[in-house]
Design an enzyme around this catalytic site. Structure first.
Site, PDB file in Angstrom:
ATOM      1  CD  GLU A 138       0.969  -1.069   9.455  1.00 15.32           C
ATOM      2  OE1 GLU A 138      -0.193  -1.123   9.018  1.00 15.32           O
ATOM      3  OE2 GLU A 138       1.973  -1.432   8.798  1.00 15.32           O
TER       4      GLU A 138
ATOM      5  CE1 TYR B 265      -4.448   0.682  10.297  1.00 14.86           C
ATOM      6  CE2 TYR B 265      -3.638  -1.555   9.973  1.00 14.86           C
ATOM      7  CZ  TYR B 265      -3.434  -0.197   9.933  1.00 14.86           C
ATOM      8  OH  TYR B 265      -2.222   0.318   9.536  1.00 14.86           O
TER       9      TYR B 265
ATOM     10  CE  LYS C  77      -5.828   3.164   7.713  1.00 16.91           C
ATOM     11  NZ  LYS C  77      -5.633   2.947   6.268  1.00 16.91           N
TER      12      LYS C  77
ATOM     13  CE1 TYR D 213      -8.603  -0.293   5.521  1.00 20.34           C
ATOM     14  CE2 TYR D 213      -6.842  -0.929   6.998  1.00 20.34           C
ATOM     15  CZ  TYR D 213      -7.283  -0.230   5.898  1.00 20.34           C
ATOM     16  OH  TYR D 213      -6.412   0.527   5.174  1.00 20.34           O
TER      17      TYR D 213
ATOM     18  CG  ASN E 138       4.234  -4.730   6.985  1.00 18.32           C
ATOM     19  OD1 ASN E 138       4.034  -4.392   8.152  1.00 18.32           O
ATOM     20  ND2 ASN E 138       3.349  -4.518   6.023  1.00 18.32           N
ATOM     21  CD  GLU E 139      -0.321  -5.687   7.543  1.00 16.93           C
ATOM     22  OE1 GLU E 139      -0.769  -5.612   6.393  1.00 16.93           O
ATOM     23  OE2 GLU E 139      -0.861  -5.162   8.524  1.00 16.93           O
TER      24      GLU E 139
ATOM     25  CG  ASN F  85       1.020  -4.103  11.318  1.00 13.41           C
ATOM     26  OD1 ASN F  85       1.762  -3.720  12.220  1.00 13.41           O
ATOM     27  ND2 ASN F  85       1.431  -4.227  10.070  1.00 13.41           N
TER      28      ASN F  85
ATOM     29  CD1 TRP G 256      -1.052   3.068   8.230  1.00 12.51           C
ATOM     30  CD2 TRP G 256       1.078   2.580   8.724  1.00 12.51           C
ATOM     31  NE1 TRP G 256      -0.383   2.880   7.046  1.00 12.51           N
ATOM     32  CE2 TRP G 256       0.926   2.577   7.321  1.00 12.51           C
ATOM     33  CE3 TRP G 256       2.342   2.320   9.272  1.00 12.51           C
ATOM     34  CZ2 TRP G 256       1.987   2.307   6.459  1.00 12.51           C
ATOM     35  CZ3 TRP G 256       3.385   2.053   8.410  1.00 12.51           C
ATOM     36  CH2 TRP G 256       3.196   2.042   7.021  1.00 12.51           C
TER      37      TRP G 256
ATOM     38  CG  ASP H 240      -1.871   1.105   1.352  1.00 17.40           C
ATOM     39  OD1 ASP H 240      -2.378   1.549   0.313  1.00 17.40           O
ATOM     40  OD2 ASP H 240      -2.114   1.567   2.490  1.00 17.40           O
TER      41      ASP H 240
HETATM   42  C1  GCB Z   1      -1.278  -2.256   6.729  1.00 14.78           C
HETATM   43  C2  GCB Z   1      -0.018  -2.173   5.957  1.00 14.78           C
HETATM   44  C3  GCB Z   1       0.308  -0.761   5.525  1.00 14.78           C
HETATM   45  C4  GCB Z   1      -0.967  -0.075   5.027  1.00 14.78           C
HETATM   46  C5  GCB Z   1      -1.948  -0.021   6.190  1.00 14.78           C
HETATM   47  C6  GCB Z   1      -3.281   0.623   5.779  1.00 14.78           C
HETATM   48  O1  GCB Z   1      -1.554  -3.173   7.437  1.00 14.78           O
HETATM   49  O2  GCB Z   1       1.080  -2.735   6.634  1.00 14.78           O
HETATM   50  O3  GCB Z   1       1.270  -0.810   4.514  1.00 14.78           O
HETATM   51  O4  GCB Z   1      -0.720   1.193   4.536  1.00 14.78           O
HETATM   52  O5  GCB Z   1      -2.222  -1.321   6.623  1.00 14.78           O
HETATM   53  O6  GCB Z   1      -3.439   1.815   5.985  1.00 14.78           O
HETATM   54  O7  GCB Z   1      -4.118  -0.090   5.258  1.00 14.78           O
END
Ligand code: GCB
Length: 606
Positions: free
Chosen positions: A513, A475, A577, A479, A418-419, A473, A558, A166
């Site tokens: 994140e 959200y 973000k 999300y 990462n992820e 990470n 993040w 992303d």
């Molecule tokens: C994540 C990723 C990061 C994205 C972020 C997002 O988990 O590691 O690269 O930018 O989410 O904002 O969706």
């Protein structure tokens, strides 16, 4: 020349001249440049600044989105006085692949867009005359290279990048280019390891150098006093009453490494180092033996016009904003940054979690979104035909990152992926090899971690326990379960943390994140998602959860600032973000953080 990743320095025996500036530039859509001899003169070129990404310099979309081969060219003069020296050219990075030519002859090839490389060009340069330096670069993504992605061919035959990550696939000569004159036999690497005792520090060092000269090493404080010295390629410097390096207390020493032959100085290398220890012990992150709570950001190298090009003004502004807000740490998501960032962190007293570009190991552009909804991969990522080649490249990036950054006091840990997809058993052997190599490469044996995506959960994730501290990470409230459902988000979040609590042993956790996209101009009462008010509410909920678990030892939100991504329906001219806007002005959340971080003690929960 033995490839050396040492940062270019000017000393009694070394010269380094910047080749940054306006270069010639040309796209090579049909990859015909080598057959047509473009390395012997680039015709029909345009001007291009170095360092910078080429993408946002252009005003037309085809150029911005260009995917394939492209060329750069410049000229330089090698002074007569440099005869008898080893002449080298060094690139801080070229994204993602590069072939380098001097006066038409190929002198180097490199794969990996975020790490430096050099080439010995002694045999190819003319002295006191102009020399041509040409670079054939390529920005296509693949599954055998990190970061991972694909190259898509459109119906009109044009290629575009399809990243599995992303951030915008910025490309070009992103970091400084240096012409160097070195002694024929030189120092090629050094490392330091620290041991602290009451009133004393021991710096165990090792030096690699060509030839059979003798090595001596000394350490000097900023008043110019010699703090310690020793002889030999390996040895120990004993420092009495050392001034330790720490957060906001950037005590640094100059290390001077001398290579001598028959009593004469052959080479001298100087660097700035800081005496400090960092370890994970008893469930704590310990800096110089004392617990530390990480406060800060996941960042990007990203700014308008210059894209991912190294820019001191942007970097200094970022440090000023991070100091203002009370941060002490950031992760170099999702790739090692320009070396200048690390020297600045050493000078500012900032902690860095250094990340290799292993992002996109999950076949989807929107991993976080898919994973949050529980989607799993049909094809397991680590069982592909391409996996062995990918692993080899991944390990070589881990190697170069660690060799490049191992002497920075600011670097406290390595983030190795990462992820990635982690829920199939086949991920485990891949991870084990990467984790073992990182330990082997780092003389300081820094803690290793990786950032776990939403569906790498307790009971599902097969790799989390390889981390020395676990990085999540998450959200919840963005999300998944956003807006009025944020109450459910908090419940689900706590339920996951309660599960981790049962299995974590004494491993500390941090968040690498969490965040909510926010329009820096939108205010709404009551809040809606994307408004500044919602970002604040989201943060308040998330921090409430963090504060309930004593084993959560850090929070890296993040993202530091809004940044450019690929176009798409959930990205409005980029990812929003940021706690700061893309031009580095505070959103209202910045004040939430300032209040919180200035009130949390350095050893919070310690
Ligand atoms: C994540 C990723 C990061 C994205 C972020 C997002 O988990 O590691 O690269 O930018 O989410 O904002 O969706």
């Amino acid at each position: 020349m033995t490839a050396s990743l040492l940062y270019p320095r000017v000393t009694a025996t070394r010269r380094a001249v910047s080749l940054d500036g306006l270069w010639k530039f040309r796209f090579d859509l049909e990859s015909k440049g080598t057959a047509e001899n473009w390395m012997n003169g680039l015709k029909n070129s345009v001007n291009m600044p170095v360092p910078a990404s080429f993408c946002d310099i252009f005003t037309d979309k085809d150029s911005r989105e260009y995917c394939g081969d492209f060329w750069y060219e410049t000229e330089f003069l090698v002074p007569e006085e440099w005869k008898d020296r080893k002449i080298a050219v060094r690139f801080g990075s070229v994204t993602h692949k590069a072939r380098v030519f001097i006066n038409g002859t190929e002198v180097a090839q490199h794969v990996g867009g975020f790490l430096p490389f050099d080439a010995d060009i002694t045999a190819y340069v003319k002295f006191n005359e102009n020399n041509r330096l040409s670079v054939l670069a390529n920005n296509e993504l693949s599954q055998t290279m990190i970061p991972c992605g694909a190259t898509e061919v459109l119906s009109d035959g044009k290629k575009i990048a399809a990243p599995y990550f992303d951030f915008y696939n910025y490309a070009g000569i992103h970091r400084p280019v240096k012409l160097m004159a070195l002694p024929k036999e030189s120092v090629t690497d050094y490392s330091t390891v620290y041991r602290l005792e009451e009133g004393k520090a021991f710096v165990d060092y090792s030096v690699e150098a060509e030839g059979n000269g003798t090595v001596s090493v000394s350490l000097h404080d900023d008043e110019g006093n010699c703090a310690a010295k020793a002889e030999g390629r390996t040895g120990t410097l004993e420092v009495i009453d050392p001034k330790l390096w720490g957060i906001g207390k950037p005590n640094l020493y100059t290390i001077v490494i001398s290579l001598c032959k028959d009593g004469k100085l052959v080479d001298e290398y100087k660097d700035r180092i800081g005496i400090r220890t960092f370890e994970v012990k008893g469930g704590e992150l310990l800096l110089n033996g004392k617990p530390v709570y990480l406060k800060g950001f996941g960042k990007h190298e990203d700014a308008d016009i210059r894209g991912k090009g190294m820019d001191y003004a942007i970097a200094q502004r970022d440090y000023e904003c991070m100091k203002w807000i009370g941060a002490n740490c950031y992760r170099t998501s999702h790739y090692p940054y320009a070396e200048e960032w690390y020297y600045m962190a050493d000078e500012e007293g900032f902690l860095i979690i250094d990340e290799v570009p292993a992002v996109g190991m999950f076949e989807s552009l929107m991993n976080a979104v898919d994973a949050s909804k529980g989607q799993q991969q049909k094809v397991t990522w680590f069982e592909k035909e391409t996996t062995p080649e990918l692993l080899e490249h991944h390990i070589s990036c881990v190697h170069d990152m660690i060799v490049r950054d191992k002497n920075h006091p600011s670097v406290i840990a390595w983030s190795l992926l990462n992820e990635p997809e982690t829920i199939h058993e086949s991920a485990r052997p891949y991870f084990e090899q990467v984790f073992a190599k990182a330990l082997e490469f780092d003389p300081q044996k820094r803690p290793r971690t990786f950032a776990l995506v939403m569906n790498s959960r307790p009971g599902l994730c097969k790799c989390w326990d390889l981390s020395d501290f676990v990085s999540l990470n998450r959200y919840y409230g963005w999300y998944v379960m956003g807006g009025p459902r944020i109450v459910n988000a908090e419940k689900a979040f706590r339920a996951e943390m309660d599960e981790w609590a049962k299995i974590r042993g004494d491993k500390p956790f941090i968040f690498t994140e969490y965040g909510a996209d926010t329009n820096g101009e939108l205010h709404k009462l009551p809040s809606v998602m994307w408004s500044q008010e919602y970002q604040d509410e989201y943060l308040e909920m998330t921090h409430r959860v963090f504060d309930s678990y004593p084993w959560i030892k850090g929070e890296l939100v993040w993202n530091f600032a809004d940044f450019q991504t690929t176009e798409g329906i959930i990205r409005m001219n980029g990812n929003k973000k940021g706690i700061f806007t893309r031009d580095r002005q505070p959103k209202s959340a910045a004040f939430v953080f300032k209040k919180r971080w200035e009130s949390l003690p350095e050893d919070y929960k310690g």
